[in-house]
Design a protein around this motif. Sequence first.
Motif, PDB file in Angstrom:
ATOM      1  N   ALA A  15     -25.854  13.575  76.322  1.00 53.00           N
ATOM      2  CA  ALA A  15     -27.174  12.938  76.337  1.00 53.00           C
ATOM      3  C   ALA A  15     -27.951  13.271  75.070  1.00 53.00           C
ATOM      4  N   ARG A  16     -27.853  14.554  74.623  1.00 50.21           N
ATOM      5  CA  ARG A  16     -28.540  14.943  73.401  1.00 50.21           C
ATOM      6  C   ARG A  16     -27.986  14.204  72.184  1.00 50.21           C
ATOM      7  N   ASP A  17     -26.657  14.087  72.104  1.00 48.39           N
ATOM      8  CA  ASP A  17     -26.052  13.358  70.986  1.00 48.39           C
ATOM      9  C   ASP A  17     -26.454  11.894  71.000  1.00 48.39           C
ATOM     10  N   HIS A  18     -26.501  11.310  72.217  1.00 48.78           N
ATOM     11  CA  HIS A  18     -26.905   9.900  72.312  1.00 48.78           C
ATOM     12  C   HIS A  18     -28.352   9.724  71.865  1.00 48.78           C
ATOM     13  N   ARG A  19     -29.218  10.686  72.269  1.00 46.75           N
ATOM     14  CA  ARG A  19     -30.627  10.617  71.881  1.00 46.75           C
ATOM     15  C   ARG A  19     -30.776  10.761  70.369  1.00 46.75           C
ATOM     16  N   HIS A  20     -30.038  11.702  69.773  1.00 44.43           N
ATOM     17  CA  HIS A  20     -30.094  11.884  68.329  1.00 44.43           C
ATOM     18  C   HIS A  20     -29.547  10.661  67.588  1.00 44.43           C
ATOM     19  N   ASP A  21     -28.491  10.074  68.159  1.00 46.91           N
ATOM     20  CA  ASP A  21     -27.936   8.878  67.528  1.00 46.91           C
ATOM     21  C   ASP A  21     -28.929   7.731  67.572  1.00 46.91           C
ATOM     22  N   MET A  22     -29.662   7.604  68.682  1.00 53.22           N
ATOM     23  CA  MET A  22     -30.674   6.552  68.782  1.00 53.22           C
ATOM     24  C   MET A  22     -31.792   6.791  67.777  1.00 53.22           C
ATOM     25  N   TRP A  23     -32.224   8.055  67.639  1.00 53.66           N
ATOM     26  CA  TRP A  23     -33.250   8.357  66.645  1.00 53.66           C
ATOM     27  C   TRP A  23     -32.756   8.025  65.239  1.00 53.66           C
ATOM     28  N   PHE A  24     -31.509   8.367  64.980  1.00 54.89           N
ATOM     29  CA  PHE A  24     -30.946   8.088  63.659  1.00 54.89           C
ATOM     30  C   PHE A  24     -30.894   6.588  63.390  1.00 54.89           C
ATOM     31  N   ARG A  25     -30.425   5.825  64.372  1.00 55.23           N
ATOM     32  CA  ARG A  25     -30.328   4.376  64.195  1.00 55.23           C
ATOM     33  C   ARG A  25     -31.704   3.758  63.993  1.00 55.23           C
ATOM     34  N   ARG A  26     -32.697   4.218  64.756  1.00 58.29           N
ATOM     35  CA  ARG A  26     -34.043   3.667  64.620  1.00 58.29           C
ATOM     36  C   ARG A  26     -34.658   4.040  63.270  1.00 58.29           C
ATOM     37  N   THR A  27     -34.385   5.271  62.824  1.00 58.41           N
ATOM     38  CA  THR A  27     -34.904   5.678  61.509  1.00 58.41           C
ATOM     39  C   THR A  27     -34.294   4.837  60.399  1.00 58.41           C
ATOM     40  N   MET A  28     -32.987   4.633  60.457  1.00 58.93           N
ATOM     41  CA  MET A  28     -32.329   3.830  59.433  1.00 58.93           C
ATOM     42  C   MET A  28     -32.777   2.370  59.499  1.00 58.93           C
ATOM     43  N   MET A  29     -32.979   1.867  60.723  1.00 59.27           N
ATOM     44  CA  MET A  29     -33.484   0.498  60.853  1.00 59.27           C
ATOM     45  C   MET A  29     -34.901   0.390  60.286  1.00 59.27           C
ATOM     46  N   GLY A  30     -35.701   1.424  60.522  1.00 64.47           N
ATOM     47  CA  GLY A  30     -37.048   1.422  59.954  1.00 64.47           C
ATOM     48  C   GLY A  30     -37.027   1.429  58.436  1.00 64.47           C
ATOM     49  N   ALA A  31     -36.090   2.211  57.861  1.00 62.73           N
ATOM     50  CA  ALA A  31     -35.975   2.235  56.404  1.00 62.73           C
ATOM     51  C   ALA A  31     -35.565   0.867  55.873  1.00 62.73           C
ATOM     52  N   GLY A  32     -34.619   0.229  56.567  1.00 61.36           N
ATOM     53  CA  GLY A  32     -34.199  -1.105  56.130  1.00 61.36           C
ATOM     54  C   GLY A  32     -35.304  -2.133  56.275  1.00 61.36           C
ATOM     55  N   MET A  33     -36.042  -2.084  57.383  1.00 65.36           N
ATOM     56  CA  MET A  33     -37.133  -3.027  57.583  1.00 65.36           C
ATOM     57  C   MET A  33     -38.267  -2.772  56.611  1.00 65.36           C
ATOM     58  N   LEU A  34     -38.425  -1.513  56.168  1.00 67.98           N
ATOM     59  CA  LEU A  34     -39.470  -1.200  55.197  1.00 67.98           C
ATOM     60  C   LEU A  34     -39.272  -1.969  53.904  1.00 67.98           C
ATOM     61  N   VAL A  35     -37.996  -2.151  53.512  1.00 68.47           N
ATOM     62  CA  VAL A  35     -37.713  -2.921  52.300  1.00 68.47           C
ATOM     63  C   VAL A  35     -38.194  -4.361  52.463  1.00 68.47           C
ATOM     64  N   LEU A  36     -37.909  -4.960  53.620  1.00 70.02           N
ATOM     65  CA  LEU A  36     -38.357  -6.335  53.850  1.00 70.02           C
ATOM     66  C   LEU A  36     -39.875  -6.429  53.905  1.00 70.02           C
ATOM     67  N   VAL A  37     -40.508  -5.422  54.527  1.00 71.16           N
ATOM     68  CA  VAL A  37     -41.969  -5.427  54.603  1.00 71.16           C
ATOM     69  C   VAL A  37     -42.581  -5.326  53.213  1.00 71.16           C
ATOM     70  N   LEU A  38     -42.034  -4.440  52.389  1.00 70.63           N
ATOM     71  CA  LEU A  38     -42.535  -4.304  51.019  1.00 70.63           C
ATOM     72  C   LEU A  38     -42.332  -5.594  50.235  1.00 70.63           C
ATOM     73  N   LEU A  39     -41.164  -6.214  50.411  1.00 73.90           N
ATOM     74  CA  LEU A  39     -40.884  -7.460  49.697  1.00 73.90           C
ATOM     75  C   LEU A  39     -41.883  -8.540  50.090  1.00 73.90           C
ATOM     76  N   LEU A  40     -42.101  -8.705  51.383  1.00 68.82           N
ATOM     77  CA  LEU A  40     -43.040  -9.722  51.844  1.00 68.82           C
ATOM     78  C   LEU A  40     -44.470  -9.368  51.457  1.00 68.82           C
ATOM     79  N   SER A  41     -44.779  -8.077  51.452  1.00 68.29           N
ATOM     80  CA  SER A  41     -46.136  -7.671  51.077  1.00 68.29           C
ATOM     81  C   SER A  41     -46.426  -7.976  49.615  1.00 68.29           C
ATOM     82  N   ILE A  42     -45.447  -7.689  48.760  1.00 65.10           N
ATOM     83  CA  ILE A  42     -45.638  -7.972  47.328  1.00 65.10           C
ATOM     84  C   ILE A  42     -45.789  -9.469  47.103  1.00 65.10           C
ATOM     85  N   ALA A  43     -44.914 -10.243  47.745  1.00 62.19           N
ATOM     86  CA  ALA A  43     -45.002 -11.695  47.582  1.00 62.19           C
ATOM     87  C   ALA A  43     -46.317 -12.229  48.130  1.00 62.19           C
ATOM     88  N   GLY A  44     -46.710 -11.745  49.320  1.00 60.79           N
ATOM     89  CA  GLY A  44     -47.949 -12.225  49.924  1.00 60.79           C
ATOM     90  C   GLY A  44     -49.184 -11.837  49.136  1.00 60.79           C
TER      91      GLY A  44
END
Length: 330
Positions: free
Chosen positions: A23-52
């Motif tokens: 359960a702990r490994d699954h929880r850590h894996d979920m945190w890791f996946r969400r953190t990496m997804m947030g980092a990836g989405m941050l690039v798109l947010v920055l791109l759209l923010s600069i364009a906007g």
Amino acid sequence: MTENTQYMTSTSTTTDASEARAARDHRHDMWFRRTMMGAGMLVLVLLLSIAGSTLWGGSEAFRTFGFGFLTSTQWDVVNGQFGAVVPIFGTLVTSFLALLIAVPVSFGIAIFLTEVAPVWLRMPIASAIELLAGIPSIIYGMWGLFIFGPFMAAHMAPWINDHLGALPLVGALFQGPPLGIGMLTAGIVLAIMITPFITSVMHEVFRSVPTTLKESAYALGNTTWEVVWDIVLPYTRSAVVGGIFLGLGRALGETMAVTFVLGNAHQFSASLLMPSSSIASVIANEFSEAYTDLHRSALIALGFLLFVVTFVVLAAARLMLMRLSRKEGL
């Protein structure tokens, strides 16, 4: 009975510990996946923010001039008339000239380092390429203005005007006074700037070609050129195209070096020897002195257009790489 009870208790404890660890490994894996997804989405947010933000900042210019902002060659600060044709034209022409010069030179250097150069010479040349890539752009601009520009005016421009200016069809491209600054000078300085980047990418990908493939081709009697053309390039063409467009992206957005040697003249001319302006140089030269809202909006609108041009170029590069990858898969 006691031993069985102890065994069952130990087994239950081990199972509970394993479940807790899972359960702990699954929880850590979920945190890791969400953190990496947030980092990836941050690039798109920055791109759209600069364009906007650039689109919003340039909205006044787009509302005032409409589509004419993209078709007008006027840039009259006093009368409040602004058009983006000359900066866009200067940006594209200088970047194209830089690629036209830099790609063959980079290809030759990379092939020399991987296939021709003796071992003792490879390290010094590779180190020199890395040093050139680390030089600030303003140094290239100062060198272009104080050293290469006068040399261009005294020696190269007169020869180009006298010999290439008389050619049919393309002669108009090489006719003009020997000013030493202009689109051709800016293109050459940009080519010198982006050559180390393209060379570094080509050198690394050429080194990734398996030695057995090249040795097999040499064993069959192929020359060095045949090995490069038939083995090395097909194996690395996707990465080579990516490196070329990486250099193009650097050339499109270059500011200081182009500002020094382009001439910063808001005039449309077919001659490569004449001064012109680029989007980045116009913004760098005039933004601090823009005293009207319309002038500032026009400069921000130019920044948005540079963003669009760069995005279109890199998107085309990505599509080209995808097509090449599919062909390689076939």
